[in-house]
Design an enzyme around this catalytic site. Sequence first.
Site, mmCIF file in Angstrom:
data_model
loop_
_atom_site.group_PDB
_atom_site.id
_atom_site.type_symbol
_atom_site.label_atom_id
_atom_site.label_comp_id
_atom_site.label_asym_id
_atom_site.label_seq_id
_atom_site.Cartn_x
_atom_site.Cartn_y
_atom_site.Cartn_z
ATOM 1 C CB SER A 482 35.769 12.356 78.873
ATOM 2 O OG SER A 482 34.530 11.681 79.039
ATOM 3 C CE1 TYR A 634 24.591 7.601 84.970
ATOM 4 C CE2 TYR A 634 24.005 8.239 87.216
ATOM 5 C CZ TYR A 634 24.966 8.055 86.231
ATOM 6 O OH TYR A 634 26.278 8.300 86.504
ATOM 7 C CE LYS A 638 26.213 4.624 87.082
ATOM 8 N NZ LYS A 638 27.572 4.189 86.814
#
Length: 753
Positions: A482, A634, A638
């Site tokens: 997706s 997160y 990253k």
Amino acid sequence: MSDPATGPGCVIAGGGPGGMVLAYLLGRAGVPVTLLEAHRDFDREFRGDSLHPYTLELLDQLGLAGELLALPHHKARYFRFHTPAGTITTADYGQIPTRFNYVALMRQAQFLDFLAARIESLPRCQVRTGCRVTDLVREPDGRISGVRYRDSTGHHDLPAALVVAADGRFSKLRRLADLPVRSLGATTDLLWFTVPRRDSDPPEAGVDVFFGRDHYVGLLTGTAGWQVGYTLPKGGYAAAREAGVEPIRRAVAALVPWLADRVAHLTDMAQTTLLSVDISRVERWWRPGLLLIGDAAHVISPVGGNGILMAVQDAVTAANRLTPALSSGRAVPDAVLAAIQAERQSAIHQVQSDQVRLERRAAEARESGRPIAPPALLRVVTAIPGVRRRAAAANAYGPTPPHLEVPALVKSNRDDWKALSDKAQGTALTRLADVADTVADRSVLVGYSRAGYRLRRHSWPADDPRRDALAGRTALVTGASSGIGMAAAAGLARLGARVVLVVRDEDRGNQARNRILRQVPRAELVVARCDVADLDDVTRFAAEARAQWPTVDLLVHNAGVLPAKRQESRQGHEITLATHVLGPMLLTERLRPALAASADARVVFVSSGGMYTQSVPAGDVDYRQGRFRGAVAYARTKRLQVAFTTRLAARYARDGIAVHAMHPGWADTPGITNSLPIFRRITKPLLRDATEGADTIVWLAATQPPPPSGRFWHDRRERPAHYLPGRHDNAEHVHRAWLHCSEAARLNTSQNG
Ligand SMILES: Cc1cc2nc3c(=O)[nH]c(=O)nc-3n(C[C@H](O)[C@H](O)[C@H](O)COP(=O)(O)OP(=O)(O)OC[C@H]3O[C@@H](n4cnc5c(N)ncnc54)[C@H](O)[C@@H]3O)c2cc1C
């Protein structure tokens, strides 16, 4: 002495047609090139003057044919055999459907001078004459990393990312690299000399062969007169020299009567050039750091007059394949050198085996005392409609003519693109766009939003990937079921790649596949299951992937998670670390041989603009201490992706694998909907769609020349890794995190680690 002028570009030894065409093509693609030619100029003994339609079309593609053909030359339209029974036209170039339906006969020195001037006009390219390569420079592991050459001032060392041996049939570099030559046997030698033209001579030029009892005479027209080739049995030169010019004059006058009035111009054997006919080749055209092209790799006989053509085609294949690695300053992987040989050698073998057959026929005739003559059937065969055209086309283009990958070479380098875009839009406008882009980027709200994408799109340089840029390439995209992963997969498939959708859930993968097929009906899509957070599963998947796709050209690390609570992977690592960092590191490492087999491998980490809010943690990379916040985990992982990109780029540079990190801006994806519902509700009108978010992934994967490795990108531009004060990475923290992660990801840290 090391030479600082060139940097780590390509050094080409030998300024014949092969070396010069390669130097020009690489130079046009932005690669720094130094060509070293032993002689002081290009004006020396006759070595063939034929420029075939292929070569003329190539020059035309490069925009050079007009200028070149404004120089003196003749057009040969036929290939003819003259026998006592009459003339047979074996090939008619006039029938080939091309503007260049002839062989241009132009002094080779003039052609080479023309190219030398064009090469010199390219940035970071030079042709140095009077420079003889005397040795190869090697690294401790044996890799060739430069040359030693001699000029009038002494000896010098010149480093190179790649050395190309284009130094002809007696190649010194080939000997230095210990690449043995295998001779396929030749039975003839040729003596070349010139006699003047007269106004009364046949006006139509061709390539003519006149067959006699013991000899045949080849005749080419040239600007300096008629070029006459007189055959001798192999090794017959000493006897011919002993006998002197008289028997040669007599034989030529008998076979070509209208030349009888001027054979007296040949007064001394010193006026002749001996072509010791040879049909030979090396079994291997390369060593790590070195590539052989043209006569250095294979010598063909003068039958068909296409030694120059073969050298030029080697140069085109080499330029197509070398440009990606060399233009980004990377070492050229061995696999690329092997691929160049693989691509060219079948054509060379075919030409040589035809020539060996002809040589044997001539030898048999000589041994049995029969006249040397073309096969009796030739007259009948060449009378069949279309045969002369096909024969001409076969000679004009060779067995498998390589196509120049024009966008890679013509749309040269980024500077050229900038110049082009400056020209098109006006310098002031471009600068304004630059400023607007930077302001948008720093303001985040504008830059990362849909508005930022749309604003920038208008000022991008003309480096959109070609429609078929990824044809024949294999791309693996993780998290492709997706959002941005699916949009990236669709974008890559649209450019012709076979795309492997690497997903955790095969059902969702198949649904994504069907959705992409609706957009790109011809897409070649494969769904493969892998949980990138599970290192054992990554190991399993990588082994299966390598077995199924021995060459992987693109690897997009897109899979991402943003958990509300701290979770661990099967190996006990915090889940965002495992998904964003450890799994991708391990997958890249395990796919390394498959990536190294690609001529232009690129790995893309899909990071996040959120990473600007975090720096690399001082320890506790697994986020075991303090209150766990998913958005922080997160952003930290990253950030790690971006911080590790330069290290990974260095680690894989030797294999020719580029590593990039990018961030997609704020895109409306299921990930955002599920993980940050409030953020999505507030920002929805501003969010980009997934295709806009994936744009830079597809661009990084497909644009030419390849963007430099080890950088961080957003909206097709390199971006700084830090904006916010206090968020700059501490080198020691990065190093510790790297050691921790490379051990956790089971990387062999002894290698470049
Ligand atoms: C007499 C003769 C007639 C020919 N006629 C034809 C013809 O009609 N048509 C045709 O297509 N082909 C012809 N050929 C073959 C043709 O010349 C070659 O196939 C072609 O030139 C090969 O190109 P190249 O660039 O590989 O090598 P070359 O053209 O041989 O160029 C090699 C270059 O390397 C240089 N060099 C050598 N050693 C060093 C060193 N150590 N350092 C630096 N530079 C070095 C040389 O000076 C030379 O300039 C002929 C050859 C000969 C000898």
